[in-house]
Design a protein around this motif. Structure first.
Motif, mmCIF file in Angstrom:
data_model
loop_
_atom_site.group_PDB
_atom_site.id
_atom_site.type_symbol
_atom_site.label_atom_id
_atom_site.label_comp_id
_atom_site.label_asym_id
_atom_site.label_seq_id
_atom_site.Cartn_x
_atom_site.Cartn_y
_atom_site.Cartn_z
ATOM 1 N N THR A 155 -1.004 -4.869 -1.425
ATOM 2 C CA THR A 155 -2.309 -4.354 -1.829
ATOM 3 C C THR A 155 -3.486 -5.550 -2.037
ATOM 4 O O THR A 155 -4.705 -5.215 -2.013
ATOM 5 C CB THR A 155 -2.418 -3.419 -2.912
ATOM 6 N N GLY A 180 0.873 -1.247 -0.059
ATOM 7 C CA GLY A 180 -0.019 -0.137 -0.145
ATOM 8 C C GLY A 180 0.953 1.306 -0.112
ATOM 9 O O GLY A 180 0.466 2.004 -0.604
ATOM 10 N N LEU A 216 -4.349 2.830 8.317
ATOM 11 C CA LEU A 216 -3.721 2.143 7.168
ATOM 12 C C LEU A 216 -2.492 1.527 7.377
ATOM 13 O O LEU A 216 -1.526 2.352 7.704
ATOM 14 C CB LEU A 216 -3.922 2.678 6.084
ATOM 15 N N ASN A 232 -9.935 -0.703 2.660
ATOM 16 C CA ASN A 232 -8.500 -0.295 2.635
ATOM 17 C C ASN A 232 -7.819 0.317 1.253
ATOM 18 O O ASN A 232 -7.128 1.031 1.303
ATOM 19 C CB ASN A 232 -7.770 -1.394 3.329
ATOM 20 N N ARG A 233 -8.634 -0.242 0.070
ATOM 21 C CA ARG A 233 -8.080 0.181 -1.246
ATOM 22 C C ARG A 233 -8.547 1.680 -1.376
ATOM 23 O O ARG A 233 -7.859 2.291 -1.903
ATOM 24 C CB ARG A 233 -8.662 -0.666 -2.255
ATOM 25 N N TYR A 245 -5.573 -6.235 0.689
ATOM 26 C CA TYR A 245 -6.528 -5.249 1.067
ATOM 27 C C TYR A 245 -8.144 -5.429 0.867
ATOM 28 O O TYR A 245 -8.400 -5.886 -0.126
ATOM 29 C CB TYR A 245 -6.061 -3.821 0.639
#
Length: 300
Positions: free
Chosen positions: A128, A94, A122, A135-136, A131
């Motif tokens: 990613t 992320g 986060l 969270n994205r 996620y």
């Protein structure tokens, strides 16, 4: 000073489908502007044209006074975009995704980035692909809000966020406005728009049906009135512009059109008013009013 966004008579067809029909939209520098309409109204098509991802069939769209179709690369360094469904590169973290996104916009304030990561709770070290949708969204929001840009284009940006994170988002938008940024906020959360936005534009079937400050649009729906009088006030039901009169104990409840309120007050004053409240319509009521069968029939 030129408006940050200036859209005039914008039209776009997809085959036989008329997605935009001479739509108008204007954002001044430093304002938070709500962009409202149901699915299929033309919001996403408008945003794609503003981002230079689609070309209009007719009309004009200008960002900072320039054509986004021909100047998309340069203009994107002055704006951040957050869609309602964020897709990320699955093999990077992320934090790496955030750094890549902000590098496209000229970089970010590292302290601001760290602060946003903490506030949005986060973990940037995770891949990613692990996620959740929420969270994205946080990755895109942190990248957008940390970037040194003049315009934020937010299309359903809180999709997937829990109520606590929505509150963090709202605080960040207020901070962006205080810093002089301009925000275009497309959202189905009418309470969020009402809380954050200086002005709103409501669209229907690709056309702008109303635009302005909420205070200017209140006349589009009826105010709710609650009154208790020493004498019987039920005769108010006979006045023009008064609707939905009903009793709730000693209280009389009704709705009244904007222009009829002075006559209503004149009628009630001799009746020994003991309490009276008049509540202006909410943004949700204004929005529903625009899509009611009566309103649509009046404009057809």
């Amino acid at each position: 000073m030129n408006p940050v966004i200036d859209v005039q008579k914008l039209s776009k067809n997809f085959g036989a489908v008329r997605a935009l029909d001479e739509l108008d939209l204007r954002l001044e520098a430093g304002e938070v502007h709500g962009f409202l309409g149901p699915n299929g109204a033309g919001k996403s098509t408008t945003i794609r044209i503003l981002l230079g991802a689609a070309k209009a069939d007719s009309g004009t769209a200008r960002l900072f006074g320039e054509d986004p179709w021909t100047e998309a690369v340069r203009l994107h360094r002055r704006l951040s975009y957050v869609p309602g469904d964020v897709n990320l590169w699955p093999k990077i973290t992320g934090g790496e995704a955030i750094d890549l996104l902000v590098s496209l916009r000229g970089g970010a304030d590292s302290r601001r980035r760290s602060d946003l990561l903490e506030r949005f709770d986060l973990d940037p070290s995770k891949k990613t692909r692990t996620y959740s949708k929420g969270n994205r969204q946080k990755v895109a929001l942190v990248a957008a809000l940390a970037s040194d840009v003049e315009l934020l284009v937010l299309d359903e940006p809180t999709s997937g966020l829990d109520p606590l994170m929505e509150r963090v988002f709202q605080d960040c938008v207020r901070e962006a406005r205080a810093a002089g940024r301009t925000v275009l906020l497309s959202s189905h959360l009418l309470a969020e728009v009402e809380t954050l936005c200086d002005r709103v534009t409501i669209i229907r079937q690709g056309r702008t049906v109303q635009s302005g400050a909420l205070s200017e649009l209140r006349h589009l729906a009826r105010a709710a009135v609650s009154v208790v009088c020493g004498k019987d006030p039920s005769g108010v039901a006979l006045l023009p512009g008064v609707h939905d009169v009903r009793r709730d104990g000693e209280r009389l409840l009704f709705s009244v059109e904007d222009g009829a309120l002075p006559a209503v007050l004149e009628h009630l004053l001799p009746l020994d008013i003991r309490s009276l409240t008049s509540t202006p319509p909410t943004l949700e009521e204004l929005f529903v009013h625009q899509y009611s069968p009566d309103a649509q029939g009046a404009r057809s």
